[in-house]
Design an enzyme around this catalytic site. Structure first.
Site, short mmCIF file in Angstrom:
data_model
loop_
_atom_site.label_atom_id
_atom_site.label_comp_id
_atom_site.label_asym_id
_atom_site.label_seq_id
_atom_site.Cartn_x
_atom_site.Cartn_y
_atom_site.Cartn_z
N GLY A 47 -5.28 -6.21 -8.37
CA GLY A 47 -5.71 -5.48 -7.19
C GLY A 47 -7.07 -5.94 -6.73
N CYS A 68 -3.15 8.70 -7.56
CA CYS A 68 -4.26 8.32 -6.67
C CYS A 68 -5.44 9.25 -6.92
CB CYS A 68 -3.83 8.39 -5.21
SG CYS A 68 -5.22 8.01 -4.11
N LYS A 124 0.87 -1.18 0.00
CA LYS A 124 0.00 0.00 0.00
C LYS A 124 0.91 1.22 0.00
CE LYS A 124 -4.20 1.86 1.33
NZ LYS A 124 -4.11 2.65 0.11
N THR A 125 0.43 2.30 -0.58
CA THR A 125 1.26 3.50 -0.69
C THR A 125 1.61 4.07 0.70
OG1 THR A 125 0.28 4.05 -2.82
CG2 THR A 125 1.34 5.85 -1.62
N GLY A 147 -8.07 6.96 0.16
CA GLY A 147 -7.37 8.20 0.51
C GLY A 147 -6.00 7.99 1.12
#
Ligand code: SIN
Length: 307
Positions: free
Chosen positions: A263, A130, A45-46, A72
């Site tokens: 994903g 994103c 995950k970012t 988010g």
């Protein structure tokens, strides 16, 4: 048995199946139930410099053939990631691609510097697309893409990938990222979309707009990867967006992807995701295809040729 080994980015991936950034989280829950050696790589995950709580609920809504997400960039921040999660991720029996995002080129450079010396970071994916953070999506202008990529590139010796959006039809952003030093491109991120509650007439997501992922976007992702492979024959491409079965994997490889990211499928059917490499092996073997390289970019070379 067919050869699925994929060499790119100066790394050797056991097979071309990659857990895309997002639904796999940091891989810890999956590692309890599945053998991560069955996939070529995990993308985390970012991670951002500071912790982020993400968007208010609701942030997940059904869509025909997919889901709209508005997470988010929820994550514990770079320091907690490095101290608490990375030592566990470093032990995973697969390659690890760490996704990062920042509000400025300097922030991205700080992240890349802090992470790139760590064991457990095989490559860095710079998330410039994103759809769920207000005013922060960088990939709307080639000049900004160039500035962010250059900054990350100069701060880290690790191979750098850049995740781009699927909305733009031209390849200017990809060109900007590659000319600024990215080793590869990840196409595509979730596509901006929305749903509306028919009784209230109001958007279902708190933030109104979310990112559409799932089988609905596969044809768009395939077209983007196909166009990018045609334009950049030598660059590394990770094709992601709507791939949820063996057929999607084969299509993405034939379009020109070196590696195929999944994903939505990790959410909808994780068992299938961890079976895909062995299904691909069986599919190739019954057709006499002995190396995955015969599939990669086949759509550009007059189709699949079996020797
Ligand atoms: C999110 O955290 O909102 C999803 C990540 C992404 O789409 O880049």
């Amino acid at each position: 048995m067919a050869t699925l080994t994929t060499r790119c980015l100066g790394l050797e991936f056991r097979n071309p199946i990659v857990l895309a950034s997002g639904p796999a989280g940091f891989g810890l829950e999956l590692a309890e139930r599945f053998d991560l050696a069955q996939v070529g790589a995990l993308t985390t995950k970012t991670v951002t410099l500071e912790p982020r709580a993400g968007n208010p609920q609701p942030r997940l809504v059904d869509a025909p053939c997919g889901v709209l997400n508005s997470i988010g960039l929820q994550n514990p921040g770079c320091d907690a990631f490095r101290e608490e999660l990375l030592p566990k991720i470093a032990a995973f029996p697969t390659k690890r691609i760490v996704s990062i995002a920042g509000r400025s080129p300097d922030e991205v450079a700080t992240l890349a510097t802090r992470l790139s010396g760590e064991p457990g970071v095989d490559a860095i994916e710079l998330n410039l697309s994103c759809p769920n953070v207000r005013g922060e999506t960088v990939a709307d202008d080639p000049g900004r893409v160039r500035a962010f990529v250059r900054s990350a590139r100069n701060a880290s010796a690790r191979p750098l990938l850049v995740k781009l959006p699927g909305e733009r039809g031209d390849l200017g952003l990809a060109e900007a990222a590659l000319s600024a030093g990215a080793k590869g491109i990840v196409l595509i991120n979730a596509l901006r979309g929305m749903r509306i509650h028919v009784e209230t007439g109001l958007p279902l997501l708190d933030r109104e707009v979310g990112g559409l992922c799932g089988p609905a976007i596969l044809p768009i992702a395939l077209e983007r990867v196909f166009a990018a492979r045609r334009a950049f024959p030598e660059s590394v491409l990770i094709g992601t967006g709507g791939v949820s079965d063996l057929r999607g994997v084969v299509e993405m490889l034939c379009a020109g992807a070196d590696l195929v990211g999944l994903g939505f499928a990790v959410m909808s059917d994780p068992n299938l995701v961890f079976r895909l490499a062995s299904e691909l092996d069986g599919w190739m073997t019954t057709r006499g295809i002995d190396d995955v390289r015969a599939l990669r970019g086949a759509a550009h070379r007059g189709g699949i040729h079996v020797r």
